[in-house]
Design an enzyme around this catalytic site. Structure first.
Site, PDB file in Angstrom:
ATOM      1  N   ALA A 251       0.873  -1.180   0.000  1.00 37.09           N
ATOM      2  CA  ALA A 251       0.000   0.000   0.000  1.00 37.09           C
ATOM      3  C   ALA A 251       0.907   1.226   0.000  1.00 37.09           C
ATOM      4  O   ALA A 251       2.076   1.151   0.409  1.00 37.09           O
ATOM      5  CB  ALA A 251      -0.876  -0.017   1.239  1.00 37.09           C
TER       6      ALA A 251
ATOM      7  N   GLU B  24       4.638  -5.317   7.116  1.00 35.65           N
ATOM      8  CA  GLU B  24       3.877  -4.305   7.870  1.00 35.65           C
ATOM      9  C   GLU B  24       4.400  -4.118   9.287  1.00 35.65           C
ATOM     10  O   GLU B  24       4.430  -3.005   9.820  1.00 35.65           O
ATOM     11  CB  GLU B  24       2.386  -4.683   7.935  1.00 35.65           C
ATOM     12  CG  GLU B  24       1.631  -4.505   6.629  1.00 35.65           C
ATOM     13  CD  GLU B  24       1.722  -5.700   5.697  1.00 35.65           C
ATOM     14  OE1 GLU B  24       2.522  -6.621   5.965  1.00 35.65           O
ATOM     15  OE2 GLU B  24       0.987  -5.709   4.690  1.00 35.65           O
TER      16      GLU B  24
END
Ligand code: COA
Length: 260
Positions: free
Chosen positions: A66, A134
């Site tokens: 992302a 992440e």
């Protein structure tokens, strides 16, 4: 339809969709996620398209996650909406009813690994690097990674990948079943398109029902999964292609499937 951040190409019955933001290693910002949703719906409803290859533009990256510029500033409610929108698009890909091949041409990190996992099959270049980093940003996956990774490779290995945030090589990913095939980088697109073209020759309704049976069966009890299978087995018996497939076998000739 054309898209600012996507390249869409058709080669007969195979469509090739490339995420096209190479300047940020094809990171997925909100606009790209929205374009991906529209492109996926277009391909789903286009009967002339029988299989899809998804890849990343440029030499270096499939999708590097992302877009961290957007993640850095968002607040709780916004972040939740962001995750739900991404999850929705990846669910559409997983349940498109047509085979979707991820051609992993480089970094498939975070949202990139999640996008690849939502595809039906994954072919990786031997130079690819795959992971869910992440944790190193003090966040967690938001596009279904915590769920699909555990289903694909098992809980123990998924937790190791998620908690270390480490990048796996293509061969490591192959060993644990995270990708289906590893090929030399220079052959990635031709091999992925070849696989897509091979799947495109199969009966489309049976192809769709197999994907539905596997996807729909994974999250319910074994009995319910088997019932879903039996129901789809019944439905597929109503297709012309089923008559053609079985008759062609008995007549020792090649089947000619029409997709109905
Ligand atoms: N979001 C936004 N921008 C990103 C990005 C992301 N996920 N991944 C890479 N970029 C940008 C970089 O900021 C850089 O921009 P700049 O040229 O303006 O500085 C450009 O893409 C090239 O990346 P760079 O880091 O210089 O390339 P590299 O070869 O040194 O490293 C990676 C490649 C993939 C290891 C590294 O870019 C990286 O770790 N990216 C983030 C991966 C990640 O954490 N993804 C999960 C996000 S939830």
């Amino acid at each position: 339809m054309s898209f600012e951040n996507l390249l869409l190409d058709r080669d007969g019955v195979v469509a090739v969709l490339a995420i096209n933001r190479p300047q940020v290693l094809n990171a997925l910002n909100s606009s790209t996620i929205d374009q991906l949703r529209r492109a996926v719906l277009e391909l789903k409803h286009d009967a002339a398209v029988r299989a899809i290859v998804i890849t990343g533009a440029g030499e270096k990256s499939f999708v590097a996650g992302a877009d961290i510029n957007e993640l850095a500033t968002q607040r709780a409610a916004e972040a939740k909406e962001h995750a739900l929108r991404g999850q929705h698009v990846l669910d559409l890909i997983e349940n498109m009813g047509k085979p979707v091949i991820a051609a992993i041409n480089g970094y498939a990190l975070g949202g990139g690994c999640e996008l690849a996992m939502a595809c039906t099959l994954r072919v990786a270049a031997n130079t690819a690097r795959i992971g869910q980093p992440e944790i190193t940003l003090a966040i967690i996956p938001g596009y279904g990674g915590s769920q699909r990774l555990a289903r694909l490779v098992g809980k123990g290995i998924a937790l190791e990948i998620l908690l270390t945030g480490r990048q796996l090589t293509a061969d490591e990913a192959l060993q644990i079943g995270l990708v289906n095939r590893v090929v030399p980088a220079e052959d990635l697109m031709s091999e992925s398109k070849k696989l897509a073209a091979e799947l495109a020759t199969k009966a489309p309704v049976a192809m769709q029902y197999i994907i539905e049976a596997v996807n729909g069966g994974l999250d319910v009890s074994f009995d319910k999964g088997q019932f879903l299978e039996a129901t789809l087995f019944g439905l597929v018996a109503s297709t012309d292609d089923m008559r053609e497939g079985t008759t062609a076998f008995l007549e020792k000739r090649k089947a000619d499937f029409k997709g109905r």
